[in-house]
Every structure is written in C-alpha cells, then in structure tokens.
Design a protein around this motif. Structure first.
Motif, short mmCIF file in Angstrom:
data_model
loop_
_atom_site.label_atom_id
_atom_site.label_comp_id
_atom_site.label_asym_id
_atom_site.label_seq_id
_atom_site.Cartn_x
_atom_site.Cartn_y
_atom_site.Cartn_z
N ALA A 86 0.82 -1.21 0.00
CA ALA A 86 0.00 0.00 0.00
C ALA A 86 0.85 1.26 0.00
CB ALA A 86 -0.93 -0.02 1.21
N ASP A 87 2.12 1.12 -0.43
CA ASP A 87 3.02 2.27 -0.41
C ASP A 87 2.45 3.47 -1.15
OD1 ASP A 87 4.96 1.34 1.17
OD2 ASP A 87 6.37 0.82 -0.41
N ARG A 88 1.90 3.22 -2.35
CA ARG A 88 1.42 4.34 -3.17
C ARG A 88 0.04 4.01 -3.74
NH1 ARG A 88 5.85 4.86 -7.58
NH2 ARG A 88 5.88 2.61 -7.28
N GLU A 89 -0.83 5.00 -3.72
CA GLU A 89 -2.16 4.86 -4.32
C GLU A 89 -2.28 5.87 -5.46
OE1 GLU A 89 -6.95 5.03 -3.26
OE2 GLU A 89 -5.48 5.91 -1.89
N ASP A 149 4.04 -2.22 -5.80
CA ASP A 149 3.83 -1.42 -4.59
C ASP A 149 2.81 -0.31 -4.82
OD1 ASP A 149 5.36 0.12 -6.29
OD2 ASP A 149 6.57 1.01 -4.69
N VAL A 150 1.95 -0.50 -5.82
CA VAL A 150 0.97 0.52 -6.20
C VAL A 150 -0.44 -0.07 -6.15
CG1 VAL A 150 0.09 1.91 -8.14
CG2 VAL A 150 2.54 1.85 -7.65
N THR A 151 -1.38 0.71 -5.64
CA THR A 151 -2.80 0.39 -5.71
C THR A 151 -3.45 1.29 -6.76
OG1 THR A 151 -2.92 -0.27 -3.39
CG2 THR A 151 -4.99 0.34 -4.45
N CYS A 152 -4.19 0.70 -7.69
CA CYS A 152 -4.95 1.46 -8.67
C CYS A 152 -6.37 1.66 -8.15
CB CYS A 152 -5.00 0.71 -10.00
SG CYS A 152 -6.32 1.28 -11.10
N THR A 153 -6.77 2.91 -7.98
CA THR A 153 -8.14 3.24 -7.62
C THR A 153 -8.80 3.89 -8.84
OG1 THR A 153 -7.57 3.59 -5.29
CG2 THR A 153 -9.62 4.60 -6.08
N ASP A 158 -1.30 9.44 -4.04
CA ASP A 158 0.08 9.74 -4.42
C ASP A 158 0.21 10.19 -5.87
OD1 ASP A 158 1.64 8.81 -1.93
OD2 ASP A 158 0.28 7.14 -2.35
N GLY A 159 -0.83 9.97 -6.68
CA GLY A 159 -0.82 10.40 -8.06
C GLY A 159 -2.23 10.39 -8.60
N LEU A 160 -2.50 11.25 -9.58
CA LEU A 160 -3.87 11.43 -10.05
C LEU A 160 -3.89 11.47 -11.58
CD1 LEU A 160 -6.76 11.98 -8.95
CD2 LEU A 160 -6.22 14.42 -9.07
#
Length: 338
Positions: free
Chosen positions: A28-31, A60-64, A89-91
């Motif tokens: 869950a480091d980065r979403e 280490d990334v979750t895609c929402t 963390d990014g959009l």
C-alpha cells in the motif's frame, strides 16, 4: 506492532508478524487514482483493466479507478477533489469539463500530487497543470474517420456527425478533424461548419450530441436517417449508438441496400464487443478504435515515473486501429499483452 498480555510471543513469531506488516505496508506504499468521465460504457472497463495490470506489475501501487456511473461533470469534479483530500500519491484525470477540472488540477499541484490527463485533456492554456496527456491524437483521429468517407465519396455530399458532450475537448478535436479533412482545409485554417466546401454540407440539426447517453445516441441515428433519407455519410466520433445493438439494428437494417452499395457510408469511432458484429453484418463500413487498455496502463506507469522524479514527454500517444467487416470477428480489437 503492539505486544500485550503475557508477551509469550516467540522471536520467530514476532519476526513473521513484522515481515507480514512490512509486506502489507509495501503493498500500500502508493495509491494512484484514475478519475474517468463515466463508468457505464464499453470504453471504461479496459481502462480499469490496464490500470490494475500496471499496478500489479509495479507491485507497490494500488490502482483506484472511479468516476460517475452516469455522465455528470459536476460529480466527476467532486470525485477528483475527494481523491486529493484523501491524499493519493498520483492522479490521472479524463476531463469531462476541462475548464472546471483545471481548478482540481491546480489543487493537486498545490498539494504536491503528480497529475496527468488521459483520454480527454484540459484546455491548452491549462496544459501546464499536468505533466503529460496520454491517449489519442484526437484531431488525427477525426482525420482518419473522414478519410474513410472520402475513399468512398470523392464527389462530396451531405454528412451528419454524431458526438458526445459538447464541452469535451477531445471530441471537439475529432469533429474538427472530420470537417477540415472533408473540406480539404488545413488544420491552421479550421472550418466551422461544412457549407459546400469540397462538395460537403451538414444538414440542419447536425451535428447531434448525445451527452454519452447510449439510448439517446441510438435514437439520434434513427432520427437522422428518417429526417435525411438522402444522407451521403454518417460519422460518429465514438461508439455510443452501437452500444445499443438492437436499437441500432432497427435503425440501420432498413437501409441495408444503400449501405451495401455505399450510397450511404457509415463510419464509427471505437471497436468494442457490441460493435463488431454490427460491422461484420455490414451495418457500418469502418470502425476506428482507440486503445483504452493502453491509456489505463500508461497512466499508472507515468505516475510511477513522476513519483520517482523522472521526466515525461508532453504527449504519450496510444494509437488507433481501423477495422472492416472482413476482420471484425477475427483480428479486430485484440489488445497486445503488456
């Protein structure tokens, strides 16, 4: 990890627990959040699939992946704002209303959240608010749609264009590409409407705008064909009407003889599942598809690079594919594995 009670944990148990905690934290480091314009169409699931596949690859990334169920510009803006408040963390943004969405991009910038646009960009004056645009060269997409008409209608005629939301910049660029190409005009001298240039005119009531309403799009096809029985060409910059295949068939099957002779030429954007049998049956002549899976995938990869301080090209093209009745049920619409 909190140790309570009798503290009878063994060293090995504690080590295992700590490793599990570390693994969960790393996962869950980065979403990264992708906010699309509307979820209830065929273009949306491949974007989501590409988003999740890229996140899986990075590890280490979750895609929402979110957006309004029905087309609602205000709702999309609110969802994007919610993601900023949440502290993603990014959009990635596909801007239904580019002007309104620019304010959201500014909010993300102020909070240090990297932003890219995909599928639909912001206005040129707001391009500095995002790191890159990922998707189709929409003007060129319109050019390709128009070229297929010209291959069969060199003498000109009447053409009706169907689009989605009037405010959508990507769709406006496609419409402009169609008009300029049919008119024989250059991009730096755009044509506002076809009124006889190069033999082409747009009849009264055209273009038609469906606001991403599939049922309305199918009804518009029927109405256009009824109101303009001598129409030379119908060009849809997206697949809306064909996502309601039965309604589309009812509108087009009575015109099959004209379609077979290419007295009426029909070209659609997109090449998704519901559309391809219609193409195979000759109820359209060409379907030019984008690559939404690649848009979702490349958006996550771009956000990953930005969070690592890497630079991006200002435009990442994802390409198009032209499908015909001959390949509609075989090779058309297949996505290369990443």
């Amino acid at each position: 990890m909190s140790l309570s009670g009798s503290l009878k944990f063994s060293l090995s148990s504690a080590a295992i627990a700590l490793c599990a905690f570390a693994s969960t934290a790393n996962a869950a480091d980065r979403e990264f959040a992708l906010v699309f314009k509307v979820l209830n169409n065929a273009f949306s699931p491949p974007i989501d699939a590409g988003c999740k596949e890229a996140a899986k690859k990075l590890g280490d990334v979750t895609c929402t992946y979110i957006g309004p169920t029905e087309y609602d510009e205000a709702k999309q803006v609110q969802l994007a704002q919610d993601m900023i408040t949440r502290g993603v963390d990014g959009l990635g943004i596909s801007a239904g209303n580019p002007k309104a969405m620019a304010r959201i991009l500014k909010m993300a910038n102020d909070k240090g959240i990297p932003v890219v646009t995909f599928d639909t960009d912001v206005l040129p004056e707001d391009a500095g608010l995002r790191a890159t645009y990922i998707g189709t060269d929409n003007y060129s997409f319109g050019v390709e749609l128009a070229k297929k008409v010209l291959e069969n209608k060199k003498e000109g005629g009447t053409v009706c264009i169907q689009s989605g939301a009037p405010a959508s910049e990507n769709l406006k660029a496609r419409v402009q590409g169609i008009r300029d190409t049919l008119a024989g005009a250059s991009k730096d001298q755009p044509v506002e409407a076809l009124t006889g240039q190069n033999g082409w005119t747009e009849p009264a009531g055209c273009p038609v705008y469906n606001n991403d309403d599939i049922a309305l799009a199918a009804q518009q096809v029927r109405d256009v064909m009824t109101n303009h029985p001598d129409l030379s060409a119908f060009v849809a910059v997206g697949g809306w009407a064909q996502y309601a295949p039965q309604a589309y068939k009812q509108a087009m099957e009575p015109l099959k003889e004209r379609l077979d002779k290419k007295d009426l030429v029909v070209v659609f954007g997109d090449n998704f599942g519901p559309q391809l049998p219609l193409l195979a049956e000759g109820l359209s002549h060409y379907n030019i598809g984008q690559r939404p899976y690649d848009m979702g995938y490349e958006t996550i990869i771009a956000l990953d690079k930005l969070t690592k301080g890497e630079k991006l090209e200002p435009f990442i093209q994802t390409g198009t594919e032209t499908c015909t009745p001959a390949d509609a049920l075989t090779t058309c619409g297949k996505v290369a594995a990443k």
